[in-house]
Design a protein around this motif. Structure first.
Motif: not given
Length: 247
Positions: A3-6, A72-76, A91-92
């Motif tokens: 997973p990428p960072s937040q 909250r937003v997590v982006t690929h 994971a977040a």
């Protein structure tokens, strides 16, 4: 899959997180966030995983999240599939209850409290189309038939006590999904999560879900393209289910 960072959106301790993967949902994003927000209690939040959208979804989410501590937003950077988006979301979210749902409002929001409450006595609670009171409304007959037949076959193959193995509307205790080591990238990941939970001895309860159609935009599900990944995943999971040494 890693997973990428937040990024810059941060996180505070929250008890319930609504996790919604989104890919090119510019037509539904605003409606989804606006509809879900009134249902959030004080210690609830929304986490949207933008799965590499190429339309205006990233910009809309950034604008909506600005100054909103409950979003909250997590982006690929690139589209990786709903399975990867779920893995990123899990994971977040280090603790509490995780509710997964589609970002198109096809899942009824009035079920949220019951899904969360179901995790009080089980590791997961599923919104099920195939228990009494559940069903599909406005969904094409052929799609409904495929889902019903597929779930009958899958229940028999895995001797599953859970009737709806592929529903996307679910609540989990966070610790139940951490460490599942998911390998699926697409919609087959819903089946993978269910069988991995069952193989790990986790408990799943179900409540009736009446699935409807999306409010805007186009479905990303292409049934013919689902056959190869679902077939491969189903075979892999047979070994996981019946051969403890492979867990």
């Amino acid at each position: 899959y890693r997973p990428p960072s937040q990024g810059s959106f941060g996180r505070s301790r929250i008890n319930v997180t609504i996790l919604a993967p989104a890919y090119n949902e510019e037509d539904a994003t605003g409606q989804f966030i606006g509809a879900v927000m009134p249902h959030l209690e004080d210690d609830w939040e929304i986490l949207v995983v933008d799965d590499g959208s190429t339309d205006e979804t990233p910009q809309l989410l950034e604008a909506l999240a600005a100054g909103n501590s409950k979003l909250r937003v997590v982006t690929h950077e690139q589209n990786a599939g709903i399975g990867a988006a779920l893995a990123t979301g899990f994971a977040a979210i280090p603790d509490g209850i995780i509710v997964t749902m589609d970002a198109d409002l096809s899942h009824p929001l009035d079920l949220l409290p019951d899904l969360v409450a179901g995790c009080g006595t089980a590791d997961a609670c599923y919104g099920s189309r195939f228990v009494p009171g559940g069903g599909m409304v406005g969904v094409p007959l052929w799609r409904s038939a495929i889902s019903q037949v597929a779930n009958i076959i899958l229940r028999a193959a895995y001797r599953s006590p859970t009737r709806d193995l592929t529903t996307g509307y679910r609540a989990y205790r966070a610790e139940a999904v951490h460490g599942l080591d998911l390998v699926g990238e697409g919609f087959e990941t819903q089946l993978e999560i269910t069988i991995r939970l069952i193989a790990a001895g986790k408990t799943i309860t179900e409540i009736p879900l009446v699935l409807t159609t999306r409010v805007a935009g186009e479905s990303k599900m292409r049934y013919l393209s689902l056959i190869p990944p679902y077939g491969l995943m189903a075979l892999r999971l047979l070994g996981l289910r019946w051969m403890p040494s492979r867990r």
